[in-house]
Scaffold this motif. Structure first.
Motif, PDB file in Angstrom:
ATOM      1  N   ALA A 101      -3.546  12.614   7.241  1.00 53.03           N
ATOM      2  CA  ALA A 101      -4.581  12.510   6.208  1.00 53.03           C
ATOM      3  C   ALA A 101      -4.725  13.812   5.428  1.00 53.03           C
ATOM      4  O   ALA A 101      -4.976  13.808   4.221  1.00 53.03           O
ATOM      5  CB  ALA A 101      -5.915  12.130   6.848  1.00 53.03           C
ATOM      6  N   MET A 158      -1.077   6.263   8.154  1.00 55.38           N
ATOM      7  CA  MET A 158      -2.384   6.433   8.797  1.00 55.38           C
ATOM      8  C   MET A 158      -2.772   5.178   9.581  1.00 55.38           C
ATOM      9  O   MET A 158      -3.274   5.268  10.708  1.00 55.38           O
ATOM     10  CB  MET A 158      -3.438   6.768   7.740  1.00 55.38           C
ATOM     11  CG  MET A 158      -3.235   8.125   7.082  1.00 55.38           C
ATOM     12  SD  MET A 158      -4.359   8.425   5.693  1.00 55.38           S
ATOM     13  CE  MET A 158      -5.934   8.436   6.555  1.00 55.38           C
ATOM     14  N   LEU A 159      -2.535   4.009   9.013  1.00 53.18           N
ATOM     15  CA  LEU A 159      -2.850   2.766   9.709  1.00 53.18           C
ATOM     16  C   LEU A 159      -2.001   2.607  10.974  1.00 53.18           C
ATOM     17  O   LEU A 159      -2.482   2.130  12.010  1.00 53.18           O
ATOM     18  CB  LEU A 159      -2.630   1.571   8.775  1.00 53.18           C
ATOM     19  CG  LEU A 159      -3.633   1.425   7.624  1.00 53.18           C
ATOM     20  CD1 LEU A 159      -3.206   0.292   6.695  1.00 53.18           C
ATOM     21  CD2 LEU A 159      -5.031   1.159   8.170  1.00 53.18           C
ATOM     22  N   ASP A 215       0.195  11.862  -1.250  1.00 50.85           N
ATOM     23  CA  ASP A 215       0.165  10.423  -1.530  1.00 50.85           C
ATOM     24  C   ASP A 215       1.214  10.116  -2.590  1.00 50.85           C
ATOM     25  O   ASP A 215       0.914   9.928  -3.764  1.00 50.85           O
ATOM     26  CB  ASP A 215      -1.227  10.003  -2.004  1.00 50.85           C
ATOM     27  CG  ASP A 215      -1.456   8.506  -1.862  1.00 50.85           C
ATOM     28  OD1 ASP A 215      -0.531   7.817  -1.385  1.00 50.85           O
ATOM     29  OD2 ASP A 215      -2.541   8.034  -2.217  1.00 50.85           O
ATOM     30  N   LYS A 246       1.599   6.824   2.548  1.00 56.02           N
ATOM     31  CA  LYS A 246       0.674   7.668   3.309  1.00 56.02           C
ATOM     32  C   LYS A 246      -0.370   6.823   4.018  1.00 56.02           C
ATOM     33  O   LYS A 246      -0.629   7.019   5.215  1.00 56.02           O
ATOM     34  CB  LYS A 246      -0.013   8.672   2.381  1.00 56.02           C
ATOM     35  CG  LYS A 246      -1.102   9.483   3.080  1.00 56.02           C
ATOM     36  CD  LYS A 246      -1.747  10.493   2.153  1.00 56.02           C
ATOM     37  CE  LYS A 246      -2.842  11.273   2.873  1.00 56.02           C
ATOM     38  NZ  LYS A 246      -3.418  12.336   2.048  1.00 56.02           N
ATOM     39  N   ARG A 247      -0.960   5.885   3.317  1.00 58.57           N
ATOM     40  CA  ARG A 247      -1.984   5.042   3.935  1.00 58.57           C
ATOM     41  C   ARG A 247      -1.387   4.213   5.060  1.00 58.57           C
ATOM     42  O   ARG A 247      -2.022   4.004   6.096  1.00 58.57           O
ATOM     43  CB  ARG A 247      -2.625   4.135   2.886  1.00 58.57           C
ATOM     44  CG  ARG A 247      -3.696   3.218   3.456  1.00 58.57           C
ATOM     45  CD  ARG A 247      -4.484   2.522   2.380  1.00 58.57           C
ATOM     46  NE  ARG A 247      -5.278   3.484   1.607  1.00 58.57           N
ATOM     47  CZ  ARG A 247      -6.134   3.157   0.664  1.00 58.57           C
ATOM     48  NH1 ARG A 247      -6.326   1.876   0.355  1.00 58.57           N
ATOM     49  NH2 ARG A 247      -6.797   4.082   0.009  1.00 58.57           N
ATOM     50  N   ILE A 282       0.847  -1.197   0.000  1.00 59.74           N
ATOM     51  CA  ILE A 282       0.000   0.000   0.000  1.00 59.74           C
ATOM     52  C   ILE A 282       0.877   1.238   0.000  1.00 59.74           C
ATOM     53  O   ILE A 282       2.090   1.161   0.211  1.00 59.74           O
ATOM     54  CB  ILE A 282      -0.951   0.022   1.222  1.00 59.74           C
ATOM     55  CG1 ILE A 282      -0.152   0.069   2.529  1.00 59.74           C
ATOM     56  CG2 ILE A 282      -1.866  -1.195   1.210  1.00 59.74           C
ATOM     57  CD1 ILE A 282      -1.013   0.184   3.762  1.00 59.74           C
ATOM     58  N   SER A 283       0.282   2.382  -0.240  1.00 60.99           N
ATOM     59  CA  SER A 283       1.044   3.625  -0.301  1.00 60.99           C
ATOM     60  C   SER A 283       1.597   3.967   1.077  1.00 60.99           C
ATOM     61  O   SER A 283       1.047   3.564   2.115  1.00 60.99           O
ATOM     62  CB  SER A 283       0.156   4.769  -0.794  1.00 60.99           C
ATOM     63  OG  SER A 283      -0.803   5.122   0.187  1.00 60.99           O
TER      64      SER A 283
END
Length: 402
Positions: free
Chosen positions: A175, A72-73, A180, A68-69, A65-66
């Motif tokens: 976020a 966040m996770l 991204d 950025k994501r 996944i990216s």
């Protein structure tokens, strides 16, 4: 510096607060659960080991996944762990909560370091990394002392609930502000793993373990050391942590400024001075003014090593730096875990609350020796024209935002 670095610094602020605030609250937590101070120190050791193990694990899980994501996770995981700590009915459950929160730590700083470096020109990368780590250091000036004060007056559970709320602010900032960025093409897990064949990468990580471990050997037990040896009141621990945090901020900024210019000389000076100051702390801990000055110096010298060590790993693993960067954050915390554990052992053995300072001095001196060895090997390879083993094709450079 791009505004996105502010979002990374916010996340770092929350993580830094939960990592360090436990040190000022060890007596309260130990008393609440009915355990000894060395046993309560396992909350530091457990967190550090969780960072060490979680750094590569979470980074590998996030390869699909990216970045950025994934950041966040990781903040979501951090929030969950701190809420569990705040609500823990027993010491063992709190330890689990600390470990859950720690799983986000290494990968966040590892991935965040790569993102920060990609956002700026090559000559400013150490400064960008230092900017992100400023959140960690400012946490020790604001978050940790405030959390300690709240914990001593309203209860340590309130502190960890507030830290979880800080994680929510960090999540929102990432976020909103972090771009991204596309994942680099052509770099797979085997490329990331190949970086660990490079002896210079491994030496840099070993320096990280020993050097920063020296800091934690002393600072983990700062509350009992300052109250039972130096003669400070319990309430004074908050302001001593502020002084430590101010030293961290200054050292981090100096390290970020000079690491792009003279990385290895900076490591020689900071590690050598750190070993000396930690040894002297066994004496200065018996005087209030001298102890306070020493706490500032430990914070400054310890964090002056962070940007150069992180940048050295990124430089040496330039082809695929994400996993190496995250593992190096784990190396910081491996040093924390080992030094906190050994410090607890020497206290439990009856050597006194200043004994961990000798442990820290020995660890920092070991890191200095490794720095000298690393530089010597680099000069030898430069003269012979050899290329370090384990290099991989460089990633396509990310565009620098204007």
């Amino acid at each position: 510096m791009p505004l996105a670095l502010l979002a990374l610094a916010i996340g770092a602020f929350g993580i830094g607060t939960t990592e360090f605030v436990i040190m000022g609250l060890l007596p309260e937590v130990a008393g609440d659960f009915g355990v000894s101070i060395p046993t309560a120190g396992l909350l530091v050791t457990g967190y550090a080991l969780g960072v060490m193990l979680g750094a590569p694990l979470m980074t590998v899980l996030g390869t699909k996944i990216s970045r950025k994501r994934m950041l966040m996770l990781l903040m979501g995981l951090f929030i969950a762990g701190n809420l569990l700590s705040a609500l823990a009915p027993s010491f063992s459950v709190m330890l689990i909560g600390r470990v859950v929160a720690s799983l986000a730590h290494g990968a966040f700083f590892g991935i965040g370091s790569v993102v920060a470096a990609e956002l700026v020109a090559p000559g400013k990368r150490a400064g960008a990394i230092a900017m992100m780590f400023t959140g960690l250091t400012v946490a020790n000036v604001v978050g940790v002392p405030l959390g300690t004060l709240v914990g001593q007056s309203a209860g340590w559970r309130v502190t960890f609930a507030a830290v979880a709320a800080l994680g929510g602010v960090g999540l929102a900032g990432i976020a909103r502000l972090v771009p991204d960025l596309p994942r680099p093409e052509g770099v797979r897990l085997r490329h990331e793993l190949a970086a660990f064949k490079n002896a210079q990468v491994l030496l840099a990580m070993a320096m990280t373990v020993l050097g920063f471990g020296g800091v934690f050997a002393a600072i983990t037990y700062i509350a009992p050391m300052m109250t039972r040896v130096a003669g400070f009141s319990d309430g004074s621990v908050t302001w001593l942590l502020v002084l430590f945090g101010l030293g961290m901020v200054g050292g981090n900024l100096v390290g970020g400024r000079f690491a792009d210019r003279a990385l290895m000389p900076l490591l020689y000076v900071s590690l050598g001075a750190l070993a000396l100051v930690l040894a002297l702390f066994t004496v200065t801990a018996h005087n209030k003014i001298a102890a306070a000055v020493t706490v500032v110096l430990i914070g400054a010298l310890g964090f002056a090593t962070v940007p150069p060590l992180q940048k050295r790993v990124l430089d040496q693993a330039h082809g695929a730096p994400t996993l190496a960067s995250a593992v190096n954050i784990g190396a910081f915390n491996l040093g924390n875990a080992l030094s906190a554990w050994i410090g607890g052992l020497v206290i439990a053995a009856g050597f006194g609350y200043t004994a961990p300072n000798w442990v820290g001095a020995a660890l920092a001196a070991g890191a200095l020796v490794l720095a000298v060895v690393s530089a010597a090997l680099e000069r030898r390879d430069s003269v012979s024209g050899t290329v370090a083993t384990g290099s991989v094709p460089a990633e396509h450079p990310a565009p620098v935002p204007h």
